[in-house]
Design an enzyme around this catalytic site. Structure first.
Site, PDB file in Angstrom:
ATOM      1  N   GLU A  55       0.848  -1.195   0.000  1.00 50.04           N
ATOM      2  CA  GLU A  55       0.000   0.000   0.000  1.00 50.04           C
ATOM      3  C   GLU A  55       0.882   1.243   0.000  1.00 50.04           C
ATOM      4  OE1 GLU A  55      -2.872   0.452   3.124  1.00 50.04           O
ATOM      5  OE2 GLU A  55      -3.535  -1.644   3.030  1.00 50.04           O
ATOM      6  N   GLU A  69     -13.581   5.965  -0.349  1.00 45.71           N
ATOM      7  CA  GLU A  69     -14.490   5.064   0.372  1.00 45.71           C
ATOM      8  C   GLU A  69     -15.176   5.840   1.492  1.00 45.71           C
ATOM      9  OE1 GLU A  69     -12.657   0.993   1.006  1.00 45.71           O
ATOM     10  OE2 GLU A  69     -10.912   2.069   0.208  1.00 45.71           O
ATOM     11  N   LYS A 109     -15.324   4.717   5.519  1.00 43.87           N
ATOM     12  CA  LYS A 109     -14.125   4.483   6.333  1.00 43.87           C
ATOM     13  C   LYS A 109     -14.140   5.402   7.541  1.00 43.87           C
ATOM     14  CE  LYS A 109     -10.332   2.940   4.943  1.00 43.87           C
ATOM     15  NZ  LYS A 109      -8.969   2.708   4.420  1.00 43.87           N
ATOM     16  N   GLU A 147      -8.866   9.627   5.317  1.00 43.52           N
ATOM     17  CA  GLU A 147      -9.081   8.196   5.144  1.00 43.52           C
ATOM     18  C   GLU A 147     -10.130   7.895   4.080  1.00 43.52           C
ATOM     19  OE1 GLU A 147      -7.559   5.568   6.487  1.00 43.52           O
ATOM     20  OE2 GLU A 147      -6.143   6.836   7.582  1.00 43.52           O
TER      21      GLU A 147
END
Length: 392
Positions: free
Chosen positions: A266, A320, A323, A329
């Site tokens: 990641e 997203e 999250k 985030e």
């Protein structure tokens, strides 16, 4: 004499054609997270992956709809076994059942190339998963062996960068002493199976925590940056990601694991964040991920491993919205949930073997048919060039 005059330019052109037509897409991966309630169906996600010429995708579960969507695409899939299942996987029979149902049933139509057992287990606040991790990795691999899948699918586990006690300078990299016993077991597993060591490395978080001390040029891969020399190795570093990866290589070397490959499972940069999240802007996200893609396409390794290509999975494919945590985030995506790019990305080579198109300069996917038309146009001009030299 005349024969030499004829064939020399023709040979040069032919060599150029082979160079031009040879596969030119470096191996870029992307994380496909799904902690959201507004994402497109998986079958609509595949073209987005193809549009950035990504050849690998990492997911965090074994969602059958996602796995089916990537069947017959040529894209490699690394699937995830959740932390909550680690305890069950200490039983070899449970591991065999999990692999049979979730992996064997989808092969070979879907090109599953890896299984990530757990995620950042060693640095979780909940330490109850730690003792289950290594046995689970062994049992999942043992199940692959029983099913004849061990030569095509690797087993690993992604770690947060803070498994390191020291990371600067890179040559001083070493693992935390409270984790060393488990890490030795994990490294032994990798040595036995030949699987890569996965590390989640985010220069963004280093900059966010120290914006007045960390050079933004260094973390964004900017050219002509004032880097630094590691005095112990005399190696020069012009970006922080390389320094983080080499710190992991140093830590592995201290355990005698000189041959293991480190893959960046990641890395990424958020396009938005809270007021106190320094650097979380659309411009910085575009620059980080765009320059990272260019770096991957150069097929270069780190200063410590110059002959090993940088294997990277960008985080993440989508913003997203569910999250938890800070606003950043929820804004790491290359794409918005409606499938439009969060920002423009650089043009990448076309991976013809996967039917992959590339991104246009405005960041919107260019269709595979248009990419093929452009390729045909380019080839026709090269053929005309060959004819020209033959007539000379």
């Amino acid at each position: 004499m005349n024969s030499m005059r004829l064939h020399s330019p023709v040979l040069l052109v032919v060599l150029f054609i082979f160079w031009f037509l040879s596969p030119g897409v470096a191996s870029l991966g992307v994380n496909y997270g799904q902690i959201a309630d507004n994402l497109p169906p998986p079958e609509n996600v595949v073209p987005l992956v193809q549009s950035i010429s990504a050849t690998k995708v990492k997911i965090f579960d074994v969602n059958p709809q996602v796995i089916r969507a990537f069947a017959n695409t040529g894209i490699e899939l690394t699937v995830g076994l959740g932390n909550e299942l680690l305890s069950d996987m200490q039983n070899p029979d449970n591991a065999l059942m999990w692999v049979t149902v979730n992996i064997q049933a989808s092969s070979p139509a879907t090109k599953i190339s890896g299984i990530a057992v757990g995620n950042e287990v060693l640095t979780l606040n909940d330490t109850s998963f730690r003792n289950s991790l290594v046995p689970a990795m062994h049992n999942i691999f043992g199940a692959l062996v029983k099913l004849g899948l061990d030569r095509q699918i690797f087993v690993t586990t992604p770690h947060a960068i803070n498994i390191l006690a020291l990371s600067y300078p890179p040559s001083s990299g070493c693992f935390r002493q409270d984790l060393i016993e488990i890490i030795i077991g994990i490294v032994s597993f990798h040595n036995q199976t030949g699987s890569p060591f996965f590390i989640n490395a985010y220069p963004y978080f280093v900059y966010k925590d120290n914006p007045t001390e960390i050079d933004l040029d260094l973390v964004l891969f900017r050219p002509n940056v004032k880097g630094f020399f590691d005095q112990s190795t005399n190696l020069y570093y012009d970006n922080m990601l390389y320094a983080q990866v080499d710190a992991v290589y140093s830590a592995l070397a201290s355990l005698g694991a000189m041959e293991l490959l480190v893959h960046v499972s990641e890395t990424g940069w958020p396009s938005a964040g809270d007021e106190n999240e320094a650097g979380a802007t659309l411009e910085n996200a575009k620059e980080y991920n765009g320059n990272l893609m260019k770096l991957v396409d150069e097929r270069k390794g780190t200063p410590m491993r110059p002959n090993s290509e940088l294997n990277v999975y960008i985080f993440a494919l989508f913003n997203e919205d569910l999250k938890a945590g800070k606003n950043s985030e929820r804004n790491f995506g290359l794409f918005k949930p409606d499938g439009t790019p969060a920002y423009s990305l650089p043009l990448r080579p076309i991976a013809e073997d996967n039917g992959i198109a590339s991104m246009s300069f405005d960041g919107f996917p260019r269709s595979p048919s248009l990419a093929r038309q452009m390729k045909k146009w380019e080839i026709s001009h090269i053929v005309n060039l060959v004819v020209f030299f033959l007539i000379l």
